[in-house]
Design a protein around this motif. Structure first.
Motif, short mmCIF file in Angstrom:
data_model
loop_
_atom_site.label_atom_id
_atom_site.label_comp_id
_atom_site.label_asym_id
_atom_site.label_seq_id
_atom_site.Cartn_x
_atom_site.Cartn_y
_atom_site.Cartn_z
N THR A 169 -0.80 -2.30 7.24
CA THR A 169 0.08 -1.44 8.03
C THR A 169 1.33 -2.24 8.36
O THR A 169 1.26 -3.42 8.68
N PHE A 194 -5.95 -2.66 2.84
CA PHE A 194 -4.69 -2.00 3.19
C PHE A 194 -3.86 -2.89 4.10
O PHE A 194 -4.32 -3.93 4.60
N LEU A 218 0.56 1.44 4.85
CA LEU A 218 0.85 2.43 5.89
C LEU A 218 2.14 2.03 6.58
O LEU A 218 2.57 0.88 6.51
N TRP A 236 -6.21 4.28 9.36
CA TRP A 236 -6.62 4.25 7.96
C TRP A 236 -8.08 4.65 7.87
O TRP A 236 -8.92 4.12 8.60
#
Length: 380
Positions: free
Chosen positions: A313, A311, A299, A305
């Motif tokens: 960011t 993930f 991201l 999210w």
């Protein structure tokens, strides 16, 4: 061994290595030729705000990203174009900054950097080895047929890798795979430009292929961090096989598509998806269509999210990744806000990759240094 020889259809490591699961905070480094002019309009909003309220055309004309200076210079009337002509005149190309950067960059102190990152609590570091402007941040042996001597003449990347690993941090390399403006003279102003304005020649395919392998073979990075996407190349699955063979616990991010995956979820989604279908022949219905190759998602300037994947960011300390000498105190994030982001994303299998944008001589700007010091003073 027989299993490794089978063609790879996709990549998605659902159970990443332990080091990655524990790496909730990392440092990104954007440092390059763009650190010489070090300009982006401070009146522009941050990336997440722009993508929610403005068009892609607005984004590229008024980008808050100083590392996109070379593209802004190709757009007459843009903020960068006006700034450049006021400060450098009409006959100073962006490439002319490279010679001075090659000299000032030699003053970088990677040991000081690594100390600051480790004390701030970083678990890993990802450094830009080539951004979209095409300048390579180490003494590459892969010749650029479009730009001679367009790289650092010492092994900055290797020196940094050694410094951070000495302090127990993991090390990753960023590389702009899809975009290289030494190969493409056209500016990027629209989503169509982004999808079509990249070099698909065999010359560029071989250049990116050779340079990625050079990075893998020289530095054995723990992360391959591709940006924007990757040109259409049937050899791409082999690149990942070569990487995992060299670094069994290595990780790859999600920006390896033949058009920019992250743009699909920004700006005008229906229009972008239609354009992507026309260009690629693939439909991308739904809120989130995972890319073909990735171990974790990325991201930019948001921590919102809603998926189930691991993930990351990423964001700058201000509104830019590359150093912007005009950033104001109110443009910067605080150390407490950094801690809040990490606390938010950690339970969701996330991590924060916080950017540092050094000045042209490798010094970390005072305001950024203070944020790192604040993080160091209040380690859990």
């Amino acid at each position: 061994m027989a299993k490794q020889e089978q063609p790879m259809i996709n990549i998605h490591r659902q159970n990443p290595p332990a080091w990655f699961k524990q790496a909730d905070f990392g440092i990104f480094i954007h440092w390059g030729v763009y650190s010489v002019p070090a300009y982006a309009p401070v009146e522009s909003e941050d990336f997440d705000t722009i993508k929610k309220h403005h068009s892609i055309r607005y984004m590229y004309k008024h980008t808050p990203y100083a590392e996109w200076y070379a593209n802004g210079l190709r757009i007459p009337g843009s903020s960068v174009w006006q700034y450049h002509h006021e400060h450098y005149g009409d006959h100073t190309p962006y490439s002319s900054f490279a010679k001075s950067f090659q000299q000032t960059a030699q003053h970088v102190d990677v040991e000081k950097w690594a100390d600051m990152f480790a004390k701030a609590g970083a678990k890993y570091v990802v450094v830009v080895t080539k951004h979209h402007d095409g300048f390579v941040m180490y003494d590459t042996d892969v010749a650029n047929p479009q730009a001679d001597d367009y790289h650092l003449n010492f092994d900055f990347v290797g020196e940094l890798a050694q410094a951070v690993r000495k302090r127990g941090l993991r090390f990753g390399v960023y590389y702009s795979s899809l975009l290289d403006w030494t190969f493409t003279p056209k500016s990027i102003r629209t989503a169509a430009d982004m999808m079509l304005g990249n070099d698909q020649s065999q010359t560029y395919l071989d250049y990116a292929w050779d340079q990625w392998h050079e990075l893998i073979n020289r530095y054995h990075p723990d992360i391959l961090w591709s940006d924007i996407g990757y040109p259409v190349d049937p050899r791409l699955p082999q690149l990942f096989k070569d990487f995992y063979q060299a670094v069994p616990e290595g990780m790859v991010n999600d920006r390896w598509g033949s058009y920019p995956n992250w743009l699909r979820h920004s700006f005008n989604k229906p229009l972008f998806n239609l354009g992507a279908k026309i260009v690629t022949g693939r439909s991308n219905k739904g809120k989130d269509t995972p890319p073909l190759y990735y171990d974790y998602r990325t991201l930019e300037y948001t921590a919102d999210w809603h998926g189930t994947d691991y993930f990351e960011t990423t964001r700058g300390m201000d509104k830019s990744f590359g150093y912007n000498q005009y950033s104001r105190p109110q443009d910067y994030i605080t150390a407490d806000e950094v801690r809040q982001i990490v606390a938010k994303v950690r339970p969701q299998k996330g991590r924060l990759l916080l950017n540092v944008g050094p000045e042209k001589d490798g010094s970390i700007p005072p305001y950024q240094e203070r944020i790192l010091q604040d993080l160091a003073e209040r380690q859990p």
